[in-house]
Design a protein around this motif. Structure first.
Motif, short mmCIF file in Angstrom:
data_model
loop_
_atom_site.label_atom_id
_atom_site.label_comp_id
_atom_site.label_asym_id
_atom_site.label_seq_id
_atom_site.Cartn_x
_atom_site.Cartn_y
_atom_site.Cartn_z
N ALA A 23 0.93 -11.32 0.70
CA ALA A 23 1.92 -12.34 0.08
C ALA A 23 3.37 -12.05 0.83
O ALA A 23 3.87 -13.33 0.97
CB ALA A 23 2.39 -11.46 -1.26
N LEU A 24 3.59 -11.02 1.54
CA LEU A 24 4.93 -11.22 2.18
C LEU A 24 4.64 -12.23 3.55
O LEU A 24 5.75 -12.81 3.90
CB LEU A 24 5.01 -9.57 2.92
N HIS A 25 3.40 -12.02 4.18
CA HIS A 25 3.27 -12.81 5.23
C HIS A 25 3.48 -14.40 4.76
O HIS A 25 3.87 -15.39 5.58
CB HIS A 25 1.81 -12.60 5.93
N TRP A 68 0.95 -23.53 14.41
CA TRP A 68 1.37 -22.10 14.17
C TRP A 68 1.59 -21.73 12.55
O TRP A 68 1.27 -20.66 12.22
CB TRP A 68 2.60 -21.73 14.87
N ILE A 69 2.28 -22.73 12.16
CA ILE A 69 2.77 -22.59 10.72
C ILE A 69 1.17 -22.40 9.72
O ILE A 69 1.06 -21.67 9.01
CB ILE A 69 3.43 -23.80 9.96
N GLY A 70 0.32 -23.69 9.92
CA GLY A 70 -0.96 -23.53 9.54
C GLY A 70 -1.89 -22.22 9.87
O GLY A 70 -2.43 -21.70 8.89
N SER A 76 -2.45 -15.62 5.83
CA SER A 76 -2.01 -14.98 4.54
C SER A 76 -3.00 -15.57 3.63
O SER A 76 -3.33 -14.33 2.63
CB SER A 76 -0.79 -15.76 4.23
N LEU A 77 -3.53 -16.44 3.51
CA LEU A 77 -4.80 -16.64 2.32
C LEU A 77 -5.86 -15.61 2.46
O LEU A 77 -6.54 -15.31 1.56
CB LEU A 77 -5.08 -18.03 2.55
N GLY A 78 -6.34 -15.64 4.01
CA GLY A 78 -7.43 -14.62 4.17
C GLY A 78 -7.14 -13.15 3.54
O GLY A 78 -7.81 -12.45 3.06
#
Length: 144
Positions: A23-25, A68-70, A76-78
């Motif tokens: 979540a933080l990431h 990079w953003i993707g 984060s999703l992982g």
């Protein structure tokens, strides 16, 4: 305290650690596309250079900044998916295929730890080690 309860607590705690990291990431990634301050160093020329560098794999349809953003969002999703699996397992401990879920969580955590030690920095490496340690301890307790 019954062993099954300890296993459940370990899975929930480990999942919570992975969830906070993910979540933080994700929040840092959401905040960085327009004014990068969290996922890059303080040099604005880095983001500019990335935005002006086409990614060869895409045939020039995207640049390194967008990639990079993707990459950061998918990372984060992982982490959030690992957290969700661990939390689900912790709350459904009596109904689980323990021989599959806990080794899987432990192995996934170990893979994240290798990445953290090789490519990241101290804070995520410590967090991943704590979460993975909880998964491994839960797995070992389940073998008794």
């Amino acid at each position: 305290m019954p062993r099954i309860r300890i296993i459940s607590i370990l899975l929930i705690f480990g999942g919570t650690v992975f969830g906070w990291l993910g979540a933080l990431h994700a929040v840092y990634t959401l905040l960085d596309p327009r004014s990068p301050r969290r996922l890059l160093d303080g040099d604005p020329s880095v983001a500019h250079a990335m935005a002006n560098s086409a990614l060869r794999l895409s045939g020039g349809r995207t640049d390194m900044w967008r990639a990079w953003i993707g990459f950061n969002f998918s990372h984060s999703l992982g982490l959030l998916l690992v957290a969700a699996l661990a939390l689900w397992a912790g709350f459904r401990i009596k109904m689980l295929p323990v021989g599959i879920i806990m080794p899987a969580l432990t192995l996934i955590g170990c893979a994240y730890e290798v990445l953290a030690l090789l490519y990241w920095f101290r804070f995520p490496a410590i967090g991943v080690a704590v979460g993975t340690g909880c998964f491994a301890a839960a797995w070992l307790l389940s073998l008794r």
